[in-house]
Design a protein around this motif. Structure first.
Motif, short mmCIF file in Angstrom:
data_model
loop_
_atom_site.label_atom_id
_atom_site.label_comp_id
_atom_site.label_asym_id
_atom_site.label_seq_id
_atom_site.Cartn_x
_atom_site.Cartn_y
_atom_site.Cartn_z
N PRO A 161 -4.98 -3.13 4.57
CA PRO A 161 -4.81 -2.44 3.28
C PRO A 161 -5.78 -2.93 2.22
CG PRO A 161 -2.68 -3.01 4.20
CD PRO A 161 -3.70 -3.70 5.05
N ALA A 162 -6.30 -4.14 2.41
CA ALA A 162 -7.24 -4.70 1.43
C ALA A 162 -8.68 -4.28 1.72
CB ALA A 162 -7.14 -6.22 1.42
N GLY A 163 -8.90 -3.59 2.83
CA GLY A 163 -10.26 -3.24 3.23
C GLY A 163 -10.72 -1.89 2.71
N PRO A 164 -12.00 -1.59 2.89
CA PRO A 164 -12.59 -0.35 2.35
C PRO A 164 -12.23 0.91 3.12
CG PRO A 164 -14.23 -1.56 3.60
CD PRO A 164 -13.02 -2.45 3.54
N TYR A 165 -11.64 0.77 4.30
CA TYR A 165 -11.36 1.95 5.12
C TYR A 165 -9.92 2.44 4.97
CZ TYR A 165 -15.54 -0.01 7.27
OH TYR A 165 -16.79 -0.54 7.47
N TYR A 166 -9.10 1.68 4.28
CA TYR A 166 -7.68 1.99 4.17
C TYR A 166 -7.44 3.17 3.24
CZ TYR A 166 -2.65 1.24 3.71
OH TYR A 166 -1.28 1.38 3.73
N VAL A 167 -6.53 4.04 3.64
CA VAL A 167 -6.13 5.21 2.83
C VAL A 167 -4.60 5.23 2.78
CG1 VAL A 167 -6.14 7.73 2.65
CG2 VAL A 167 -8.17 6.53 3.49
N ARG A 168 -4.04 5.42 1.61
CA ARG A 168 -2.58 5.50 1.48
C ARG A 168 -2.09 6.88 1.92
NH1 ARG A 168 -0.30 1.28 -0.79
NH2 ARG A 168 -1.56 -0.16 -2.04
N TYR A 169 -0.79 6.95 2.21
CA TYR A 169 -0.20 8.22 2.61
C TYR A 169 1.06 8.48 1.80
CZ TYR A 169 2.87 5.21 5.39
OH TYR A 169 3.75 4.23 5.79
#
Length: 283
Positions: A161-169
């Protein structure tokens, strides 16, 4: 005869496990589990298949789901046991979450594809037909491509979740979800509430608010909890009049968790079974 072994949190290929519902029930029998809860993420699609395996496997079945929720921007997982599978309000929330998860997964693949050779087809190849695609399937695709050794490494790096690829839903508010589960005749249990290795955890005030809304129990005995976590949660549950459960959170070969590694007492299970809108299936 020894004590009844009750494992109230497992996953099949309907969500992010590696076994079919049929295989899962038989694996539980082989592991010496007497009662199993199938709790796929935001889905009841595996209920019928798991139920059909009960007579042959000789394992009792609690039908449930694990609802993806949020509380102040923090991810919360709520187990719902024995709710009415035809409840319109709860089904609408579960469907919205599944749709959002799918879009979120595609968005994460698009971000990852800017830096690595990864396609949506690669991810789909890791999931069974109709499964709710989530980060575990992305992790499996990264493993298949050789970018990481296992799911744990993928979650700690590429999918963090702290990385650049994470997306919330999209996910319902945790307090609202507790109320939805109760309205659907289900028994709501807060899954691994202190699993800080997964990310931020809610504070005690949120647990108290969920308890006030109808929360039935805290999943205390879980491999992601330390001894101090278990002691704290046991005391809090006693203060709030909540039940205490224990579960494996089994995902098959996708995680180290093993069936029956943590269990729920018969006395607690009987209370949960009595509160549900649907019956526990017995062999």
């Amino acid at each position: 005869m020894g004590p009844v072994r009750i494992d109230l949190h497992t996953h099949s290929r309907v969500s992010d496990g590696t076994s079919t519902p049929t295989e899962l029930v038989h694996e539980a029998a082989a592991a010496g589990v007497d009662v199993l809860a199938l709790t796929d993420h935001d889905s009841t699609a595996g209920w019928a298949e798991a139920a059909a395996a009960v007579p042959d496997a000789g394992v009792g079945l609690v039908r449930g789901t694990e609802i993806s929720c949020t509380a102040g921007g923090i991810s919360v997982h709520l187990l719902s046991f024995l709710h009415d599978p035809d409840d319109a309000a709860l089904n609408a929330v579960l469907e919205a979450s599944r749709t959002s998860r799918d879009g979120r997964a595609q968005a994460m693949v698009a971000r990852l594809a800017e830096d690595v050779d990864l396609t949506w087809a690669d991810v789909q190849a890791q999931a069974s037909d109709g499964a709710t695609i989530g980060r575990p399937h992305l992790a499996d695709a990264l493993v298949a491509k050789g970018y990481v050794a296992d799911r744990a490494e993928a979650f700690a790096s590429w999918l963090s979740p702290a990385g650049p690829y994470y997306v919330r839903y999209q996910a319902p508010d945790a307090v609202d979800a507790v109320q939805l589960v109760r309205a659907a005749g289900g028994v709501p249990v807060f899954a691994h509430p202190r699993a800080s290795a997964r990310g931020r955890v809610v504070d005690e005030s949120m647990i108290r608010e969920m308890a006030g809304a109808g929360l039935a129990a805290l999943e205390v005995h879980h491999r992601d909890h330390t001894a101090a976590d278990r002691e704290y949660l046991t005391a809090l549950a006693a203060e709030l009049g909540l039940l205490v459960t224990g579960s494996s959170d089994y995902h098959g070969t996708g995680k180290l968790n093993r069936l029956g590694e943590h269990t729920t007492s018969e006395a607690v299970f009987e209370v949960i079974a009595a509160q549900g809108a649907v019956e526990v299936l017995t062999p």
